[in-house]
Design a protein around this motif. Structure first.
Motif, short mmCIF file in Angstrom:
data_model
loop_
_atom_site.label_atom_id
_atom_site.label_comp_id
_atom_site.label_asym_id
_atom_site.label_seq_id
_atom_site.Cartn_x
_atom_site.Cartn_y
_atom_site.Cartn_z
N LEU A 166 0.85 -1.19 0.00
CA LEU A 166 0.00 0.00 0.00
C LEU A 166 0.88 1.24 0.00
N VAL A 167 0.55 2.19 -0.86
CA VAL A 167 1.24 3.48 -0.90
C VAL A 167 0.23 4.57 -0.53
N ARG A 168 0.53 5.33 0.51
CA ARG A 168 -0.27 6.50 0.84
C ARG A 168 0.54 7.74 0.52
N PHE A 169 -0.11 8.76 -0.02
CA PHE A 169 0.63 9.97 -0.37
C PHE A 169 -0.23 11.21 -0.21
N GLU A 170 0.47 12.33 0.02
CA GLU A 170 -0.18 13.63 0.17
C GLU A 170 0.50 14.65 -0.71
N VAL A 171 -0.24 15.69 -1.07
CA VAL A 171 0.33 16.82 -1.79
C VAL A 171 0.97 17.74 -0.77
N ASP A 172 2.26 18.00 -0.92
CA ASP A 172 2.98 18.83 0.04
C ASP A 172 2.45 20.27 0.04
N GLY A 173 2.11 20.75 1.23
CA GLY A 173 1.71 22.15 1.38
C GLY A 173 0.51 22.56 0.56
N PHE A 174 -0.42 21.64 0.35
CA PHE A 174 -1.53 21.98 -0.56
C PHE A 174 -2.48 23.00 0.06
N ALA A 175 -2.54 23.06 1.38
CA ALA A 175 -3.39 24.08 2.00
C ALA A 175 -2.92 25.47 1.60
N GLY A 176 -1.59 25.64 1.49
CA GLY A 176 -1.06 26.93 1.04
C GLY A 176 -1.37 27.20 -0.41
N VAL A 177 -1.30 26.14 -1.24
CA VAL A 177 -1.66 26.30 -2.66
C VAL A 177 -3.12 26.73 -2.78
N ARG A 178 -3.99 26.07 -2.03
CA ARG A 178 -5.42 26.40 -2.09
C ARG A 178 -5.67 27.83 -1.63
N ALA A 179 -4.95 28.25 -0.59
CA ALA A 179 -5.14 29.62 -0.08
C ALA A 179 -4.67 30.66 -1.08
N SER A 180 -3.63 30.34 -1.87
CA SER A 180 -3.07 31.32 -2.79
C SER A 180 -3.81 31.40 -4.11
N ASP A 183 -10.18 28.06 -4.32
CA ASP A 183 -10.71 26.69 -4.34
C ASP A 183 -10.89 26.15 -5.76
N ALA A 184 -11.43 26.98 -6.66
CA ALA A 184 -11.71 26.49 -8.01
C ALA A 184 -10.44 26.08 -8.73
N THR A 185 -9.40 26.90 -8.64
CA THR A 185 -8.14 26.58 -9.30
C THR A 185 -7.45 25.41 -8.61
N ALA A 186 -7.53 25.35 -7.28
CA ALA A 186 -6.93 24.24 -6.54
C ALA A 186 -7.59 22.92 -6.95
N ASP A 187 -8.90 22.93 -7.12
CA ASP A 187 -9.60 21.72 -7.56
C ASP A 187 -9.16 21.32 -8.97
N GLN A 188 -8.95 22.32 -9.82
CA GLN A 188 -8.47 22.05 -11.18
C GLN A 188 -7.08 21.41 -11.14
N VAL A 189 -6.23 21.89 -10.25
CA VAL A 189 -4.90 21.31 -10.10
C VAL A 189 -5.00 19.85 -9.64
N LEU A 190 -5.87 19.59 -8.66
CA LEU A 190 -6.04 18.22 -8.18
C LEU A 190 -6.53 17.29 -9.27
#
Length: 303
Positions: A166-180, A183-190
């Motif tokens: 099993l591999v678990r992974f997270e996007v590093d610092g994504f809360a900062g990306v979403r804040a900058s 939400d709409a652009t962050a969802d597009q990135v995801l």
């Protein structure tokens, strides 16, 4: 008095107008995954033969592998003399009273879920099931479905002596990306990132979104070393990719790998926790890296 397993309860006067329920099996794993099959109110056969009521194309399944019968409102799963056996929730059974949500395992790769639905439009029921099967934003499998499949795959791996990682992974610092970027652009990135991940992993790997920027993929027939190589390739691919947004956006991943065979307690819950520990180590080391869970050197403060 409590209702018997799988039994229809007679409605009270306040619910006389409720639509009757039908029994179904839903294919969670194997051929025809995601499809729903209504069970006959008297007798249903399951197998790979042409005459089976529920036909699943799996060489590990007998032509008539199992049957579901109804007695006094209770649905019973029975083995029909299959070669490899019929399993309910990981236990081999000859005859078993089915309950809502029970998982039926046939062969090495096919898993069905027993469930009830109200007697409404079949297309609507399938849409409701699809909404629980997939994450709407990314198209990856949803958390609940993933956890159910994880339990089934662990049971199969242990029963047949096959590797599972099993591999678990997270996007590093994504809360900062979403804040900058918002939400709409962050969802597009995801969405763009997940499309890249699907293209970069094996079709046999089970990909899921567990949280906002929390993801996992389950690697069948793969040990920790092979899974870590796949994780590193994924990390490098994502780090090098410009993802669409208001401006081209780069993100990095922290990834944790766990191997079922290396665990002191080889269970689905232990596997997902071990991968989380490895992920935490990767994140605390600065991110953009892969860590493998080592049970002999486990930092218990992270568990």
């Amino acid at each position: 008095m409590a209702a018997a397993p799988g039994r229809f309860q007679a409605p009270d006067r306040a619910s006389d107008k409720e639509a009757p329920r039908k029994a179904f099996v839903v294919v969670l794993a194997g051929d025809r995954m995601g499809e729903m099959f209504e069970l006959d109110p008297k007798y249903t056969t399951i197998g790979r033969g042409l005459t089976a009521t529920v036909r699943v194309n799996d060489e590990g399944i007998s032509r008539t592998h199992a049957a579901v019968t109804v007695d006094k409102g209770v649905y019973y799963l029975s083995d029909a003399g299959s070669t490899n056996g019929t399993f309910a929730n990981g236990e081999r059974v000859d005859r078993y009273a089915l309950r809502e949500g029970d998982k039926i395992q046939l062969g090495a790769a096919s898993v069905l879920r027993f469930t009830f639905h109200e007697d409404t439009d079949d297309d609507h029921q399938r849409e409701l099931y699809e909404s629980t099967l997939r994450d709407r934003l990314t198209g990856l499998f949803a958390r609940g479905y993933f956890l159910n499949r994880l339990e089934s795959d662990v049971a199969v791996a242990l029963r047949h002596g096959k590797p599972l990682a099993l591999v678990r992974f997270e996007v590093d610092g994504f809360a900062g990306v979403r804040a900058s970027v918002g939400d709409a652009t962050a969802d597009q990135v995801l969405r763009a990132m997940c499309l890249t991940i699907v293209e970069s992993t094996r079709s046999d790997d089970l990909l899921a979104r567990l949280g906002d920027e929390d993801f996992a993929f389950l690697c069948r027939d793969v040990d920790a070393m092979r899974a870590s190589r796949a994780a590193r390739r994924l990390r490098e691919t994502i780090a090098a990719r410009e993802l669409p947004g208001a401006d081209a956006t780069h993100v990095t991943l922290s990834l944790g790998v766990a191997d079922l065979a290396l665990l002191h307690e080889p269970t689905a819950d232990a596997l997902i926790k071990a991968a989380e520990v490895a992920l935490t180590i990767a994140r605390r080391a600065g991110g953009d890296r892969v860590e493998i869970y080592d049970p002999e050197n486990e930092p218990t403060r992270l568990v």
